[in-house]
Write a protein that holds these residues in place. Structure first.
Motif, PDB file in Angstrom:
ATOM      1  N   SER A  73       0.744  -1.430   0.110  1.00 28.79           N
ATOM      2  CA  SER A  73      -0.129  -0.145  -0.019  1.00 28.79           C
ATOM      3  C   SER A  73       0.853   1.239  -0.057  1.00 28.79           C
ATOM      4  N   ALA A  74       2.188   1.357   0.299  1.00 28.45           N
ATOM      5  CA  ALA A  74       3.203   2.185   0.029  1.00 28.45           C
ATOM      6  C   ALA A  74       4.614   1.710  -0.060  1.00 28.45           C
ATOM      7  N   GLY A  75       5.442   2.380  -0.529  1.00 28.96           N
ATOM      8  CA  GLY A  75       6.793   1.747  -0.781  1.00 28.96           C
ATOM      9  C   GLY A  75       7.606   1.651   0.479  1.00 28.96           C
ATOM     10  N   ALA A 115      13.516  -7.153   0.560  1.00 30.85           N
ATOM     11  CA  ALA A 115      13.458  -6.365  -0.703  1.00 30.85           C
ATOM     12  C   ALA A 115      12.904  -5.244  -0.648  1.00 30.85           C
ATOM     13  N   THR A 116      13.260  -4.103  -1.413  1.00 27.55           N
ATOM     14  CA  THR A 116      12.641  -2.810  -1.370  1.00 27.55           C
ATOM     15  C   THR A 116      11.452  -3.048  -2.401  1.00 27.55           C
ATOM     16  N   VAL A 117      10.264  -2.632  -1.942  1.00 22.72           N
ATOM     17  CA  VAL A 117       9.115  -2.725  -2.761  1.00 22.72           C
ATOM     18  C   VAL A 117       8.557  -1.538  -2.932  1.00 22.72           C
ATOM     19  N   GLY A 118       7.943  -1.118  -4.263  1.00 22.85           N
ATOM     20  CA  GLY A 118       7.257  -0.031  -4.783  1.00 22.85           C
ATOM     21  C   GLY A 118       5.774  -0.105  -4.310  1.00 22.85           C
ATOM     22  N   GLN A 119       5.090   1.050  -4.289  1.00 24.97           N
ATOM     23  CA  GLN A 119       3.661   1.132  -4.021  1.00 24.97           C
ATOM     24  C   GLN A 119       3.112   0.346  -5.223  1.00 24.97           C
ATOM     25  N   GLY A 120       1.982  -0.478  -4.752  1.00 24.19           N
ATOM     26  CA  GLY A 120       1.544  -1.323  -5.920  1.00 24.19           C
ATOM     27  C   GLY A 120       2.022  -2.493  -6.424  1.00 24.19           C
ATOM     28  N   GLN A 121       3.345  -2.827  -5.985  1.00 24.75           N
ATOM     29  CA  GLN A 121       3.980  -3.982  -6.140  1.00 24.75           C
ATOM     30  C   GLN A 121       3.274  -5.127  -5.565  1.00 24.75           C
ATOM     31  N   GLN A 122       3.228  -6.137  -6.332  1.00 29.03           N
ATOM     32  CA  GLN A 122       2.881  -7.496  -5.403  1.00 29.03           C
ATOM     33  C   GLN A 122       3.835  -8.024  -4.592  1.00 29.03           C
ATOM     34  N   ILE A 123       3.317  -8.238  -3.634  1.00 27.83           N
ATOM     35  CA  ILE A 123       4.152  -8.696  -2.557  1.00 27.83           C
ATOM     36  C   ILE A 123       3.617 -10.164  -1.952  1.00 27.83           C
ATOM     37  N   GLY A 124       2.596 -10.838  -2.237  1.00 28.98           N
ATOM     38  CA  GLY A 124       2.010 -12.048  -1.949  1.00 28.98           C
ATOM     39  C   GLY A 124       0.832 -12.566  -2.658  1.00 28.98           C
ATOM     40  N   LEU A 125       0.197 -13.339  -2.000  1.00 29.17           N
ATOM     41  CA  LEU A 125      -1.159 -13.749  -2.635  1.00 29.17           C
ATOM     42  C   LEU A 125      -2.160 -13.951  -1.411  1.00 29.17           C
ATOM     43  N   THR A 126      -3.406 -13.613  -1.675  1.00 33.29           N
ATOM     44  CA  THR A 126      -4.499 -13.798  -0.307  1.00 33.29           C
ATOM     45  C   THR A 126      -4.587 -15.237  -0.083  1.00 33.29           C
ATOM     46  N   GLY A 127      -4.618 -15.332   1.153  1.00 32.93           N
ATOM     47  CA  GLY A 127      -5.030 -16.798   1.485  1.00 32.93           C
ATOM     48  C   GLY A 127      -5.533 -16.905   2.643  1.00 32.93           C
ATOM     49  N   SER A 128      -5.361 -18.223   3.538  1.00 32.69           N
ATOM     50  CA  SER A 128      -5.965 -18.280   4.530  1.00 32.69           C
ATOM     51  C   SER A 128      -5.126 -19.130   5.658  1.00 32.69           C
TER      52      SER A 128
END
Length: 260
Positions: A73-75, A115-128
């Protein structure tokens, strides 16, 4: 003596003013965006048993919650964690200035720790994963370790006790930096520095991912999953190429995408 005393007092006053000004800057929060892909509509709720001011998100646009990409949601700097009895697989992003966000119950990670990530970059997959009754994104915003009321695009969200009372449509990762949006398919897709099978791997897409294609070009011919193609797409956020076989579009050469 009087002049010397006045000079010392003036110096102390300037120092005090400086000390007061610095913490004020640190309070500024990032412009947080929704933790799910552009254009998707999700509903959310809050459980009174939560230890912090979390909101849980599930899809409300007809799409499947499980396996949907989770976006930063933010870098910031991402760190991976696992807590099987609680948060499951989760990522924390340090945004600086005392601000962090948490993303719980992931089915898979998309970035390594550190890892340095940017806003909007995928970081994972939704799960349970962990202590969860069903697929959802448990999302938190913290300042100096204390949970805050969640704010998206500068507006505070409500805290309903059940779903389908309030909804949020994402503008995160909508391509403001250029590129045409597509979804990928498959898992463990390697992103390479060039359109060659021998080129170094610069990233890996854990599962279906929204990507922004800047351009495409012909490269090595790839045969996989019953398809053969020599067109490759250059991905904006991953700064590398993938074979068009794994772009979720029937055309071998993507329409509307320029040649590199």
């Amino acid at each position: 003596m009087l002049r010397r005393t006045l000079a010392v007092l003036a110096s102390l006053l300037v120092g005090a003013a400086t000390l007061v000004a610095v913490p004020t800057e640190a309070l500024a929060a990032p412009n947080f965006k929704a933790p799910f892909p552009c254009g998707q509509r999700w509903t959310y709720s809050h459980h009174s048993a939560e230890v912090r001011r979390a909101l849980d998100f599930v899809r409300a646009d007809g799409g499947t919650t499980n396996g949907t990409p989770v976006l930063a949601s933010a870098g910031g700097v991402a760190t991976r964690y696992s807590q099987p009895s609680g948060a499951g697989n989760y990522i924390a992003i340090d945004h600086g200035g005392g601000w962090k966000t948490y993303y719980f119950h992931l089915s898979a990670y998309s970035v390594p720790s550190g890892a340095t990530v940017g806003q909007g970059q995928q970081i994972g997959l939704t799960g349970s994963t962990g202590n969860s009754s069903g697929p959802h994104i448990h999302y938190e915003q913290l300042y100096n370790g204390v949970g805050q009321n969640i704010v998206i695009n500068g507006s505070a969200l409500a805290y309903p006790g059940s779903y389908n009372q309030y909804f949020l449509t994402s503008d995160n990762g909508c391509g403001g930096g250029g590129g045409t949006p597509f979804m990928t398919w498959g898992s463990g897709i390697r992103v390479r520095s060039d359109a060659r099978l021998a080129a170094p791997v610069v990233a890996t897409l854990a599962g279906p991912t929204q990507v922004f294609v800047l351009c495409q070009k012909q490269g090595d011919t790839v045969t996989a999953e019953g398809y053969t193609n020599n067109w490759w797409s250059k991905l904006r956020d991953q700064n590398g190429f993938i074979t068009n076989i794994y772009i979720d579009h029937p055309a071998a050469q993507l329409p509307g995408v320029p040649i590199c």
